[in-house]
Design a protein around this motif. Structure first.
Motif, PDB file in Angstrom:
ATOM      1  N   HIS A 193     -37.590 -24.255   2.328  1.00 33.95           N
ATOM      2  CA  HIS A 193     -36.390 -25.181   2.022  1.00 33.95           C
ATOM      3  C   HIS A 193     -37.430 -26.557   1.133  1.00 33.95           C
ATOM      4  CE1 HIS A 193     -33.304 -28.041   2.442  1.00 33.95           C
ATOM      5  NE2 HIS A 193     -34.329 -28.692   3.683  1.00 33.95           N
TER       6      HIS A 193
ATOM      7  N   ALA B 109     -28.015 -29.984  -1.061  1.00 36.06           N
ATOM      8  CA  ALA B 109     -26.748 -29.638  -0.328  1.00 36.06           C
ATOM      9  C   ALA B 109     -26.847 -28.509  -0.191  1.00 36.06           C
ATOM     10  CB  ALA B 109     -25.418 -30.808  -0.214  1.00 36.06           C
ATOM     11  N   GLY B 110     -27.146 -28.062  -1.963  1.00 37.66           N
ATOM     12  CA  GLY B 110     -26.451 -26.525  -1.491  1.00 37.66           C
ATOM     13  C   GLY B 110     -27.573 -26.059  -1.150  1.00 37.66           C
TER      14      GLY B 110
ATOM     15  N   LEU C 229     -29.586 -27.250   1.493  1.00 40.84           N
ATOM     16  CA  LEU C 229     -29.620 -26.767   2.390  1.00 40.84           C
ATOM     17  C   LEU C 229     -28.906 -25.719   3.295  1.00 40.84           C
ATOM     18  CD1 LEU C 229     -30.644 -28.834   5.666  1.00 40.84           C
ATOM     19  CD2 LEU C 229     -28.075 -30.008   4.695  1.00 40.84           C
ATOM     20  N   ALA C 230     -27.948 -25.302   2.466  1.00 39.59           N
ATOM     21  CA  ALA C 230     -26.974 -25.505   2.918  1.00 39.59           C
ATOM     22  C   ALA C 230     -27.093 -23.908   3.015  1.00 39.59           C
ATOM     23  CB  ALA C 230     -25.565 -25.004   2.569  1.00 39.59           C
ATOM     24  N   LEU C 231     -27.899 -22.711   2.000  1.00 32.76           N
ATOM     25  CA  LEU C 231     -28.557 -21.563   1.794  1.00 32.76           C
ATOM     26  C   LEU C 231     -29.817 -21.816   2.861  1.00 32.76           C
ATOM     27  CD1 LEU C 231     -28.903 -19.385   0.065  1.00 32.76           C
ATOM     28  CD2 LEU C 231     -31.031 -20.581  -0.978  1.00 32.76           C
TER      29      LEU C 231
ATOM     30  N   ALA D  45     -29.693 -23.241   5.719  1.00 36.26           N
ATOM     31  CA  ALA D  45     -29.088 -22.849   7.436  1.00 36.26           C
ATOM     32  C   ALA D  45     -28.119 -21.168   7.152  1.00 36.26           C
ATOM     33  CB  ALA D  45     -28.609 -23.821   7.460  1.00 36.26           C
ATOM     34  N   LEU D  46     -27.975 -20.718   6.423  1.00 31.91           N
ATOM     35  CA  LEU D  46     -27.915 -19.534   6.002  1.00 31.91           C
ATOM     36  C   LEU D  46     -28.816 -18.787   5.945  1.00 31.91           C
ATOM     37  CD1 LEU D  46     -24.880 -17.805   6.154  1.00 31.91           C
ATOM     38  CD2 LEU D  46     -25.290 -17.922   3.099  1.00 31.91           C
TER      39      LEU D  46
END
Length: 158
Positions: free
Chosen positions: A103, A125-126, A128-130, A132-133
């Motif tokens: 990250h 933001a992308g 962060l989403a990646l 978290a996933l």
């Protein structure tokens, strides 16, 4: 007559052209130091902004840099420990440290290569989403399957 600047930046007094002999890559604190200081005999622009000045003296930036180094060293020790002692604690530790390390690395790539502010926010933001996933997927794999340590051992046996 040519004037020499501190970091090997040469400028021609006649043409005002700037030639770089070496890459001008400096830490943020050096860049902030050089931003607003006029150099005697300078025949070009006086301001060089290689990094945002709002982060240059920040304690948070220093702590973040230290945290990145701690995670990197922790990862160097965690990989052999996971190989020697595979367990669920090692699996979840690897999931957390690998996700955090990737990250931060992808965040730096977005900071360095995405220029527009709106695009940079969208990229972060992308990321962060990646991240978290990725962490959720690794935890799911650890809980419902063999785990990271045993999966890597099974791959090495092939």
């Amino acid at each position: 007559m040519a004037c020499i600047w501190r970091l090997s930046v040469l400028c021609s007094a006649q043409g005002g052209r700037v030639l770089l002999r070496t890459p001008v890559v400096r830490p943020a604190h050096v860049s902030a130091f050089l931003q607003d200081r006029p150099t005697p005999g300078w025949c070009g622009t006086q301001h060089i902004h290689l990094s945002p000045s709002r982060h240059s003296g920040s304690k948070a930036a220093s702590l973040h840099w230290t945290g990145e180094r701690v995670v990197s060293v922790l990862l160097l020790g965690l990989l052999p420990a996971a190989y020697l002692n595979p367990s669920s604690a090692m699996d979840y530790s690897l999931a957390a440290v690998l996700t955090l390390h990737s990250h931060w690395g992808l965040g730096q790539v977005a900071t360095d290569y995405v220029q527009a502010s709106a695009l940079q926010k969208a990229a972060k933001a992308g990321i962060l989403a990646l991240s978290a996933l990725t962490f959720a997927g690794l935890c799911y794999f650890n809980y419902h399957d063999v785990g990271i340590c045993k999966a890597v051992a099974m791959l090495w046996k092939l």
